[in-house]
Design an enzyme around this catalytic site. Structure first.
Site, PDB file in Angstrom:
ATOM      1  CD  GLU A  97      -3.152   0.866   2.081  1.00  0.00           C
ATOM      2  OE1 GLU A  97      -3.742   1.849   2.546  1.00  0.00           O
ATOM      3  OE2 GLU A  97      -3.494  -0.302   2.316  1.00  0.00           O
ATOM      4  CG  ASP A 149      -2.710  -0.933   5.523  1.00  0.00           C
ATOM      5  OD1 ASP A 149      -1.537  -1.349   5.470  1.00  0.00           O
ATOM      6  OD2 ASP A 149      -3.011   0.205   5.923  1.00  0.00           O
ATOM      7  CE1 TYR A 156      -4.098  -2.322   8.952  1.00  0.00           C
ATOM      8  CE2 TYR A 156      -6.130  -2.971  10.050  1.00  0.00           C
ATOM      9  CZ  TYR A 156      -5.482  -2.351   9.004  1.00  0.00           C
ATOM     10  OH  TYR A 156      -6.204  -1.754   8.010  1.00  0.00           O
TER      11      TYR A 156
END
Length: 711
Positions: A8, A104, A311
Site C-alpha cells: 500500500e 493493509d 495493526y
C-alpha cells in the site's frame, strides 16, 4: 516467472523487499530473481468525477441532479499518476505470473489494490498477504502462508459498495445543497448524522432546567464517619420534595442512632480488555487531549515505521487462540525501561487459551492492538509516540496480572424508622492496578472509597442530622472521546473511518472546539435545518454499515444494496430541490478578499482561525492565528501565534503577549537554541498545513466549477 507484490505504501514495500532479499532498485519498485515489489501511495485510483461521465457536469446545475452513473468509472489520481503507470507497466510484463496483494489487511486496503488491478485491466491470478503487523517475522510467516486472493472478493464488494454509496449520496446532496442555497454546503450519510448528534446534545443542554433535590446526612464525630439517608420506598438518597425532607430532619433530630447491620464482602475485578482503535482513541483524548485522527496517525507510525504495535484499524478487543504461543516473545520485546520490572513476574507464566482475553469468535479481520515481537527502542520514539505506546503496553501487561481484590464494607444505621448508609473499601491486593500505580490510568472502574472505622451491630452513635441540597445537572457536551463512544453505539462509521469523519466536520467548519468540547457552528446549525430529515438519522447509516458487513460475509448481494442507495439518492435530491429554507452568512468581516474583493468570512479551524472568501468559486483563505506548541511562561498553556512575517506575536488566554523575536531570544537565554532554520521550518509547516486545508477535495471541485447563474 515472477510474482508482483503490491504493497500500500513505499515504507511497507521497502520492508517486504528487505525481508525477502529483493534488493535491485528500480524506479518505483524493487526486483529480485522470483519477485518484484511495488506499491501504491495510498490510493492510486478513485471513482471518477462527474465530468468524466458528461462534460455538462463541469457546471453545477440543480436541473442535472441526481447524477446516477452506471456502471461507475474509475480514474487515476492525478497527483499519483506516475506511480500508477509504473505499477501498470509491471503488471503487464511477460515474465509475471501472479499478483500478491500486500496492502493493509482490511476493507480499505483491499479496495486500494483491487482498484489498481481493475483500472490497469489486469486479469492475472491473485494471492493475498494477510498480516496484523509488519515485523520481519510476521512478513516471513505471512509469505509462507499466502491465501487465495479471491477469498476476499466479498470484502472488496463491501468496500466498493461503501465507496460508491458515499459518492452517490455525498456528491448529489452536496451539489444540490450548494446550488439550492448558493453556499458551500456538504453532507454525507455518516457525517450528517454525526453532526446531528452533537447539535442534539447542545440543544439538550440549552433547554435543560435544573431541579433542586434534597437529602439528609448523619454525621458522627466519634468515631468520625458520615452516613447518607436513603428513602426505603424509592431506594434513592435524593428527594425532590423539600417539605418531606425538612419534616424528616425535624423528626429524626435528637433520636438515637444504632448500627443495625454490617456487611463485609470480598470483591475482585479483572483488568479491562485490550485496546481496539476506538477505545485507544478515547483514552488518548481523555488523558492527553489527542484527537482521534492524531491517535490514528501515531498508531500508524508505531505499526508501520517502528513495527512495535500491531495493526491499528481493528474493532476487536480480544486475541485469537493462535496468538497465545507468541505472548512470551511479545512480553520480552517490551521488557525495557519502565516496563522491565512489570514484565519480570510474568516470565515464568504459562499462558492459557481459555483466558478471558482469548476469544476466537470475537476476532474478525484483526485482533486487539498489542505489542509485536520486535524489541522496542524507546529513545527512537517521539514524546507523543511514547504516550500511545505506554497506553498499549500497560493495557497489554495488565491482562496477565491477577485481579484487583478489595473488601467492600456497607454499614446500615437506623435512626427512628429511617435508614442511613456508609460504604468503604479496603484494598487487599492491587493486582493489575499495580501496572498503573501513580500513573492515573485505568483506575476508573470502581469509585475509590476509604476504609471505615470498626463498628459493631447494636452500637449506639451520637449523630447530627443535616439537610443536603443539590441541583440536577445537564449532560456534558461531547468531546472527541465521548463522540467516538456514541458513534460506536449508534453504528456510525467504522474504527477506520470515524477519525476522518470528525476531521471532515472541522474542515467544513460545521463544528469547532470550545476547550476540549465540540460545538456546532452557525454554519453547521443552518446545514442541519436544510438537509432532509432522513439523512440526519443515525439509524439509517447504522443499517447500511450492517449491510456492508453482510456483503463482506456473503450474506446479501451488493447489487441489492446499491439499488437501495440509488433510490435513496433520488429521494434526497428531490427533498432538497423542494426545500423552503434559506442560508445566511453571519460571520462576515470587513476584510476584503485579495482575489475577488468580496467580504471574507471569519471561521475557526480545529487549531486555527482563518479568513475565508465567501465566494465558493474563489476559494481563497488565509490563516490569521494558529495554536502553537509554545507554552506560556506564566500559566504554561499553549500560546496562539498571530500575525504575519516579522509582526508575528504569541498571545495567551491569561493575557500574556510576546513577539516571536522576543520569544526566540528568551528561549536562547533559557538554554534552548532556536535556529533560524528551525523557525523557518516551523513557519513552512504552518503554510503547508494551510495549503493542505485549501486543497481538500471539495475545495478543488468548487474552485474549478461554477454554478449556473439564476435568471
Amino acid at each position: 516467472m515472477k510474482s508482483l507484490i503490491l504493497a500500500e505504501k513505499p515504507s511497507v514495500g521497502r520492508d517486504i523487499a528487505r525481508v525477502l532479499h529483493i534488493d535491485k532498485k528500480g524506479n518505483g519498485y524493487f526486483e529480485g530473481k522470483d519477485a518484484i515489489v511495488t506499491w501504491g501511495l495510498g490510493h492510486l485510483v478513485t471513482l471518477a468525477e462527474p465530468e468524466q461521465y458528461d462534460k455538462g457536469y463541469q457546471q453545477w446545475k440543480l436541473d442535472d441532479l441526481p447524477m446516477l452513473p452506471e456502471p461507475m468509472k474509475l480514474e487515476v489520481i492525478r497527483q499519483t499518476g506516475k506511480q500508477f503507470h509504473t505499477v501498470k507497466e509491471l503488471l503487464f510484463r511477460n515474465d509475471l505470473k501472479e499478483v500478491v496483494i500486500a496492502t493493509d489487511a482490511g476493507r480499505e486496503g483491499e479496495l486500494v489494490a483491487r482498484w489498481i488491478l481493475e483500472k490497469a485491466g489486469c486479469k492475472k491470478p491473485i494471492k493475498r498477504l494477510w498480516i496484523s503487523s509488519v515485523t520481519d517475522k510476521a512478513i516471513r510467516e505471512g509469505f509462507a502462508n499466502l491465501k487465495d486472493g479471491h477469498t476476499y472478493d466479498m470484502l472488496y464488494h463491501a468496500a466498493l459498495s461503501r465507496a460508491e454509496a458515499d459518492w452517490l449520496v455525498g456528491m448529489n446532496t452536496t451539489r444540490a445543497l450548494t446550488c439550492r442555497y448558493n453556499a458551500s454546503l456538504s453532507c454525507g450519510r455518516v457525517q450528517t448524522p454525526t453532526l446531528t448528534l452533537i447539535a442534539e446534545r447542545q440543544n439538550e443542554i440549552k433547554n435543560f432546567s435544573p431541579v433542586s433535590y434534597y437529602g439528609l446526612s448523619a454525621k458522627c464525630s466519634q468515631p468520625q464517619i458520615s452516613f447518607i439517608w436513603k428513602d426505603q420506598k424509592e431506594k434513592s438518597s435524593q428527594c425532590f420534595n423539600k417539605e418531606k425532607v425538612i419534616a424528616l430532619k425535624e423528626n429524626l433530630s435528637g433520636k438515637n442512632a444504632e448500627v443495625a447491620e454490617i456487611q463485609k464482602c470480598p470483591k475482585k475485578t479483572y483488568s479491562p480488555l485490550l485496546y481496539d482503535l476506538n477505545e485507544l482513541q478515547r483514552d488518548a483524548n481523555r488523558r492527553f487531549g489527542f484527537s482521534a485522527k492524531q491517535t490514528l496517525d501515531i498508531m500508524q507510525k508505531l505499526y508501520e515505521t517502528h513495527k512495535i504495535l500491531t495493526y491499528p484499524r481493528t474493532d476487536s478487543r480480544y486475541l485469537p487462540s493462535d496468538v497465545v504461543d507468541t505472548l512470551k516473545e511479545r512480553l520480552e520485546a517490551c521488557a525495557v525501561g519502565p516496563y522491565k520490572v512489570l514484565v519480570m513476574p510474568l516470565r515464568t507464566m504459562k499462558f492459557s487459551k481459555k483466558a478471558f482475553y482469548i476469544e476466537d469468535s470475537k476476532v474478525t479481520d484483526h485482533h486487539a492492538i498489542i505489542p509485536t515481537e520486535q524489541t522496542v527502542i524507546l529513545t527512537e520514539l517521539s514524546n507523543d509516540e511514547r504516550k500511545i505506546y505506554d497506553l498499549v503496553v500497560r493495557r497489554f501487561l495488565a491482562v496477565f496480572y491477577p485481579p484487583y481484590e478489595y473488601e467492600h464494607t456497607s454499614i446500615r444505621l437506623k435512626v427512628g424508622n429511617e435508614d442511613f448508609f456508609a460504604k468503604g473499601n479496603v484494598v487487599k491486593q492491587l493486582g493489575w492496578k499495580s501496572i498503573y500505580e501513580n500513573k492515573g490510568q485505568g483506575l476508573e472502574e470502581e469509585e475509590e472509597t476509604g476504609e471505615l472505622p470498626e463498628l459493631f451491630c447494636g452500637q449506639k452513635l451520637n449523630i447530627k442530622i443535616e439537610m443536603t441540597e443539590g441541583k440536577t445537572k445537564p449532560p456534558a457536551l461531547y468531546n472527541e472521546a465521548s463522540l467516538l463512544t456514541i458513534m460506536e453505539q449508534k453504528g456510525l462509521g467504522t474504527v477506520a473511518t470515524r477519525a476522518d469523519i470528525i476531521e471532515k466536520l472541522f474542515r467544513s467548519f460545521f463544528i469547532e472546539k470550545q476547550g476540549k468540547d465540540l460545538i456546532v457552528t452557525s454554519k453547521g446549525k443552518q446545514l442541519l435545518s436544510l438537509v432532509p430529515i432522513d439523512l440526519k438519522k443515525p439509524e439509517l447509516t447504522a443499517q447500511w454499515e450492517k449491510k456492508l458487513v453482510q456483503i463482506s460475509q456473503g450474506n446479501i448481494k451488493r447489487n441489492e444494496f446499491m439499488k437501495e442507495i440509488r433510490s435513496y439518492t433520488i429521494d434526497l435530491v428531490t427533498q432538497i430541490k423542494t426545500g423552503q429554507g434559506t442560508f445566511k452568512h453571519d460571520n462576515l468581516t470587513n476584510h476584503k478578499c485579495p482575489n475577488c474583493g468580496k467580504p471574507m468570512l471569519l471561521v475557526k479551524g480545529k487549531n486555527s482561525e482563518l479568513l475565508v472568501c465567501q465566494d465558493r468559486e474563489c476559494g481563497y483563505r488565509q490563516t490569521i492565528a494558529r495554536t502553537s506548541n509554545a507554552r506560556c511562561p506564566v500559566c504554561h498553556k499553549k500560546m496562539v501565534l498571530r500575525g504575519e512575517k516579522d509582526k508575528q506575536i504569541f498571545t495567551c488566554s491569561c493575557g500574556y503577549k510576546e513577539k516571536l523575536t522576543a520569544f526566540e531570544e528568551r528561549r536562547k537565554k533559557e538554554g534552548v537554541k532556536v535556529s533560524k532554520k528551525e523557525v523557518e521550518s516551523y513557519l513552512k509547516k504552518q503554510k503547508q498545513t494551510e495549503k493542505e486545508s485549501i486543497n481538500n477535495t471539495l475545495a478543488q471541485a468548487l474552485a474549478k466549477l461554477s454554478l449556473e447563474k439564476k435568471e
